[in-house]
Design a protein around this motif. Structure first.
Motif, short mmCIF file in Angstrom:
data_model
loop_
_atom_site.label_atom_id
_atom_site.label_comp_id
_atom_site.label_asym_id
_atom_site.label_seq_id
_atom_site.Cartn_x
_atom_site.Cartn_y
_atom_site.Cartn_z
N ARG A 293 4.62 2.05 -12.20
CA ARG A 293 3.93 3.30 -12.53
C ARG A 293 4.53 3.97 -13.75
O ARG A 293 3.87 4.75 -14.42
CB ARG A 293 3.98 4.25 -11.33
CG ARG A 293 3.16 3.73 -10.17
CD ARG A 293 2.84 4.82 -9.20
NE ARG A 293 2.04 4.34 -8.09
CZ ARG A 293 0.72 4.21 -8.15
NH1 ARG A 293 0.08 4.52 -9.26
NH2 ARG A 293 0.06 3.76 -7.11
N HIS B 201 -1.76 9.22 -16.08
CA HIS B 201 -0.38 9.33 -15.63
C HIS B 201 -0.22 8.49 -14.36
O HIS B 201 -1.08 8.48 -13.50
CB HIS B 201 -0.08 10.80 -15.33
CG HIS B 201 1.34 11.04 -14.96
ND1 HIS B 201 2.40 10.59 -15.73
CD2 HIS B 201 1.89 11.67 -13.91
CE1 HIS B 201 3.53 10.94 -15.17
NE2 HIS B 201 3.26 11.60 -14.06
N LEU B 202 0.86 7.74 -14.27
CA LEU B 202 1.16 6.81 -13.16
C LEU B 202 0.24 5.59 -13.14
O LEU B 202 0.24 4.82 -12.19
CB LEU B 202 1.15 7.51 -11.81
CG LEU B 202 2.14 8.67 -11.67
CD1 LEU B 202 2.05 9.28 -10.27
CD2 LEU B 202 3.56 8.22 -11.94
N ALA C 110 -6.73 13.32 -10.56
CA ALA C 110 -6.19 14.41 -9.78
C ALA C 110 -4.80 14.07 -9.26
O ALA C 110 -4.26 14.73 -8.41
CB ALA C 110 -7.11 14.73 -8.61
N ALA C 111 -4.25 12.98 -9.80
CA ALA C 111 -3.09 12.40 -9.14
C ALA C 111 -1.78 13.07 -9.49
O ALA C 111 -0.78 12.77 -8.91
CB ALA C 111 -3.01 10.92 -9.49
N HIS C 112 -1.76 13.93 -10.47
CA HIS C 112 -0.47 14.46 -10.86
C HIS C 112 -0.59 15.94 -11.18
O HIS C 112 -1.68 16.48 -11.33
CB HIS C 112 0.05 13.70 -12.08
CG HIS C 112 -0.91 13.69 -13.21
ND1 HIS C 112 -0.89 14.63 -14.20
CD2 HIS C 112 -1.95 12.87 -13.48
CE1 HIS C 112 -1.88 14.38 -15.05
NE2 HIS C 112 -2.53 13.33 -14.62
N TRP D 162 -2.17 3.67 -12.26
CA TRP D 162 -3.22 3.20 -11.39
C TRP D 162 -3.52 4.27 -10.36
O TRP D 162 -2.75 5.22 -10.23
CB TRP D 162 -2.81 1.90 -10.68
CG TRP D 162 -2.82 0.73 -11.59
CD1 TRP D 162 -3.89 -0.03 -11.96
CD2 TRP D 162 -1.69 0.17 -12.28
NE1 TRP D 162 -3.50 -1.01 -12.84
CE2 TRP D 162 -2.16 -0.92 -13.05
CE3 TRP D 162 -0.34 0.49 -12.34
CZ2 TRP D 162 -1.33 -1.69 -13.85
CZ3 TRP D 162 0.48 -0.27 -13.12
CH2 TRP D 162 -0.01 -1.35 -13.88
N GLY D 163 -4.59 4.11 -9.62
CA GLY D 163 -4.94 5.03 -8.55
C GLY D 163 -3.92 4.95 -7.43
O GLY D 163 -2.72 4.84 -7.68
N PRO D 164 -4.38 4.98 -6.19
CA PRO D 164 -3.43 5.04 -5.08
C PRO D 164 -2.52 3.81 -4.97
O PRO D 164 -1.39 3.95 -4.55
CB PRO D 164 -4.31 5.19 -3.85
CG PRO D 164 -5.69 5.04 -4.30
CD PRO D 164 -5.77 5.15 -5.77
N HIS E 135 -3.26 8.85 -0.35
CA HIS E 135 -4.43 9.66 -0.08
C HIS E 135 -4.88 10.40 -1.32
O HIS E 135 -5.35 11.52 -1.27
CB HIS E 135 -4.19 10.60 1.09
CG HIS E 135 -2.80 11.15 1.12
ND1 HIS E 135 -2.34 12.04 0.22
CD2 HIS E 135 -1.77 10.86 1.95
CE1 HIS E 135 -1.09 12.33 0.48
NE2 HIS E 135 -0.69 11.61 1.53
N ALA E 136 -4.70 9.74 -2.46
CA ALA E 136 -5.18 10.36 -3.70
C ALA E 136 -6.69 10.20 -3.78
O ALA E 136 -7.24 9.22 -3.33
CB ALA E 136 -4.54 9.70 -4.88
N ILE F 125 0.86 -1.18 0.00
CA ILE F 125 0.00 0.00 0.00
C ILE F 125 0.89 1.23 0.00
O ILE F 125 1.81 1.34 0.80
CB ILE F 125 -0.92 -0.01 1.23
CG1 ILE F 125 -1.86 -1.21 1.13
CG2 ILE F 125 -1.71 1.27 1.32
CD1 ILE F 125 -2.53 -1.54 2.40
N SER F 126 0.60 2.08 -0.92
CA SER F 126 1.45 3.27 -1.05
C SER F 126 1.40 4.08 0.23
O SER F 126 0.34 4.27 0.84
CB SER F 126 0.96 4.09 -2.22
OG SER F 126 1.62 5.32 -2.23
#
Lengths: 584, 226
Positions: A123, A542-543, A15-17, A545-547, A9-10, A4-5
């Protein structure tokens, strides 16, 4: 237990980048998926030029010294008739562009960049900036290569193999800057490929998701891993060779010129020491792509996963010890020729293992003849024909008769067009929904595949016949030879087929661009496939996957598994009943 | 917008030098099954940059193999080597120069020790010494080239001149590139980039430096001595 990253908390992946500008998103992007698309467009653009050059060559062979339609406005002096020097330029550049700027960018560049991080659960690449640099250096190399068409004296005309001393002395072919640019472009491309290869290898070794053991990697990743190692070790030998050739042409060194103590055969050794691993660089990714697509559309696990991986390793290893079979008639010691013959024939063993495993995968499967599957099946059939004609040539007594004839041309096109290009088409149709987020049109896909398949065979199969009949490669006018005149109708037939083969690509172009902008939105997993890239959104942000990155619980080919109610079992799906939990 | 999602860090947690405490582990790269059969994270054995440098050196080895084998093929085919009426190569000066280059590699190892011991000043001084020795090597080589050209050995004077300038020149370009890399590493070291123990970029640079140094005796033996 899954990774788990720490910064998980994304809110959403989108909105991740950082929002970056147009230039950083579409041009100087460090995102592996955008770089993959850039490589794909580079390769498809070059394929148009390389294909048109091939049609020019075919026109000349069928109707020698007649004006080529459409060339009248370019070659104004001759009214559209190809001169011998221009004919030499056309076949040289057809091969150079197709090998270095079509197949390598599409298979290794585009699908290497796209598949590796997505399929191993990373990622991005290990070195995103180096990745961007690798594309732009390749693009620079492409510009250098294309600029050769516009210099005085025309482009390189010594064949794609550029044998010395023909290529080492400008007066011999009459091209000065064309051949120089050819050398510089390949030198630059060597640097680009090295950066890409180092990136791929590092990413695969160090960046796999939790649970993604080496022997849970999809076979296409295995094939790209092995291809990257071959690229890394083979291309520098060519790079050193073209550097010496360039020095011979510009600085007056004497590496390949006998007049100054040089050795022309040295070029052949350097070239083919690179050149034979190179042909496996062209075919291994296509083998991986076929191994990926056949199980998905046969709804069965791949037959002999480990054998597939180890046979690719064996092919890569053997590719270093067979290069002499390109030089049987160069005056080599017959004992040496014999040993190269034996090692070449040994390569048939791992290749046959792969072929029978593909057949074993299809055996008893519920085969869905969708467009990617058709192209992958065509790859298997055509590769078998190309592979078998390869065994003919490996045998020195046969090779003495068929060397430098159209039999060789037929062989290389069966493995490189029938193998690599059908593999590339299969990959484009298969990953298009993930790459661009839209489905391709099935009707247009069939309209592209069937004519391509038919006219491919009508174009290249008769070349075996005229090759055995004695027609040499790289001749300007077959009618000049009395013994070739009786089979000129074959040349005309081949050219008609080649023109129709060219026309058959129009549905592909329409399909590609129509689907790009107006295709139906692709679902997450349109083919019900197991591998990790189908767990990311289409197209992946970008990256990717999600969190959290996915966690891997099993191998990539668990189709029709008793453990699952559906006929597929994604790699990232946790087991329903834990072995440990059931006991307690 | 702020960056709310980051790629996982690439290093395993290191004890902080001031407090001796270990920070909470970040998500690691790579993967395998843990002892209980569950998918578990796995630490990378080598940092990305060190691994990449090893493969880069592999490619360089193939590049120089191409050049050195070509040199030997031309040389063994020649009836007399070195050809008559051509200047002889300066054995003695180049021999001393070889020792200079080898010494820079030793200093590089010492710099790595100083860095691991946390002595930034000493490490920077040793890196500067290694770079100075490399620069001296290049200067002496350049001086020898100028003398040889004055004696009439040029790149177009037969296989002898062509092989000499191509091989030695290619190596010189590599020493120059390694010097640039070393200068960047030196700047990073001076700014305290490696203070937290993350010395992977330094180790990558040192690896490449050792490669360039180790290549030289092979070239000296092939081109000058034999």
């Amino acid at each position: 237990m899954s990774a788990i990253s720490a910064t998980a908390h994304a809110h959403t992946a989108h909105a991740a980048h950082h929002e970056v500008g147009f230039v950083r998103t579409y041009i100087f992007s460090t995102d592996h998926k955008m770089i993959a698309r850039q490589f794909l467009f580079l390769g498809l653009f070059m394929m148009i030029i390389g294909g048109l050059l091939a049609l020019m060559v075919r026109w000349e062979l069928a109707w020698p010294e007649t004006p080529v339609p459409g060339l009248g406005s370019i070659l104004t002096e001759t009214g559209g008739i190809l001169e011998p020097s221009q004919y030499n330029m056309a076949f040289t550049m057809h091969a150079t562009l197709m090998i270095f700027f079509v197949i390598m960018p599409i298979l290794a560049g585009a699908f290497g960049n796209f598949c590796i991080p997505l399929m191993i659960g990373a990622r991005d690449m290990a070195f995103p900036f180096l990745n961007m640099l690798s594309f732009w250096v390749a693009a620079l190399s492409g510009v250098l290569m294309l600029s050769g068409f516009f210099v005085p004296g025309g482009h390189a005309a010594a064949g794609w193999t550029s044998y010395a001393p023909l290529s080492a002395v400008p007066e011999y072919t009459g091209t000065n800057w064309g051949q120089n640019l050819w050398c510089i472009s390949l030198f630059v491309l060597g640097v680009s490929s090295m950066m890409g290869a180092i990136n791929y290898i590092t990413t695969i070794i160090n960046m796999r998701a939790p649970g993604m053991k080496l022997f849970r990697m999809p076979l296409v990743v295995w094939s790209l891993f092995i291809t990257a190692i071959l690229l890394l070790l083979a291309l520098p030998v060519l790079t050193s060779g073209v550097a010496m050739l360039l020095f011979d042409r510009t600085l007056g060194t004497n590496w390949f010129k006998p007049s100054g103590g040089g050795e022309p055969l040295l070029w052949q050794h350097l070239f083919w020491y690179f050149g034979h691993p190179e042909v496996y660089i062209l075919i291994l990714p296509a083998m991986g792509i076929a191994s990926e697509i056949l199980p998905v559309f046969a709804r069965k696990p791949i037959f002999g996963y480990h054998a597939m991986a180890f046979s690719m390793i064996a092919i890569a290893f053997l590719s270093w010890v067979v290069y002499g079979h390109h030089m049987f008639v160069s005056g080599m010691n017959p004992a040496l020729g014999m040993s190269f013959m034996v090692t070449t024939m040994i390569i048939a063993v791992p290749s046959a293992i792969k072929t029978f495993n593909w057949l074993g995968t299809l055996w008893g499967g519920r085969i869905q003849l969708k467009v990617p599957m058709l192209n992958a099946l065509a790859f298997v059939w055509m590769f078998v024909i190309g592979g078998l004609s390869g065994i003919f040539m490996a045998s020195t007594p046969v090779d003495i008769y068929i060397q430098d004839t159209y039999f060789i041309v037929a062989h290389i096109h069966y493995v490189v067009f029938g193998g690599s290009i059908f593999g590339a088409f299969a990959a484009i149709y298969y990953w298009f929904p993930k790459m661009f987020g839209r489905l391709t049109n099935t009707a247009l896909g069939h309209l592209h595949f069937w004519p391509t398949f038919v006219f491919f065979n009508l174009t290249f199969f008769p070349m075996h016949i005229i090759g055995v009949g004695g027609q040499m490669r790289r001749i300007y006018n077959p009618l000049q030879y009395e013994f070739l005149q009786h089979q000129q109708h074959w040349n005309v037939f081949i050219t008609y087929s080649a023109l129709l083969l060219g026309l058959s690509q129009i549905p592909f172009v329409i399909n590609f661009f129509w689907s790009l902008f107006a295709g139906q939105k692709a679902p997450l997993n349109p083919w019900n496939s197991n591998t990790l890239e189908w767990t990311a959104p289409s197209p992946p942000p970008h990256l990717n996957w999600g969190p959290t990155v996915p966690t891997v619980y099993r191998g990539p080919y668990e189709y029709t598994s008793p453990e699952s109610r559906e006929d597929f079992l994604p790699q990232s799906q946790p087991p329903l009943v834990r072995a440990g939990a059931a006991r307690h | 917008m702020t960056r709310v999602l980051e790629a996982p860090p690439r290093h395993r947690p290191r004890p902080s030098r001031t407090t001796g405490q270990v920070p909470p582990p970040p998500p690691p790269p790579g993967g395998d099954d843990g002892p209980d059969g569950d998918p578990a994270p796995q630490w990378a054995v080598l940092d990305n940059v060190v691994l990449a440098t090893i493969f880069f050196i592999g490619a360089e080895v193939m590049f120089f193999t191409g050049l050195i084998f070509s040199f030997w093929i031309l040389r063994l085919a020649a009836p007399v080597w070195p050809p008559p009426l051509q200047p002889r190569l300066p054995l003695g000066v180049t021999g001393v120069n070889t020792l200079v280059l080898l010494a820079s590699s030793v200093v590089m190892v010492a710099a790595g020790r100083a860095l691991n011991a946390g002595d930034r000043g000493l490490a920077v001084r040793r890196l500067a010494t290694a770079a100075g020795l490399g620069g001296l090597f290049l200067l002496v080589q350049g001086y020898e080239w100028v003398r040889l050209i004055r004696f009439g050995l040029t790149v177009s004077s037969g296989a002898y001149g062509a092989t000499f300038y191509t091989l030695i020149g290619t190596h010189a370009v590599h020493v120059f590139g390694a010097l640039v890399w070393l200068a960047v590493t030196l700047l990073l070291a001076a700014r305290g980039r490696f203070a937290d123990g993350g010395t992977a970029p330094f180790r990558a640079c040192a690896l490449f430096w050792h490669f360039v140094v180790a290549l030289w005796p092979i070239l000296y033996l092939s081109v000058y001595l034999l």
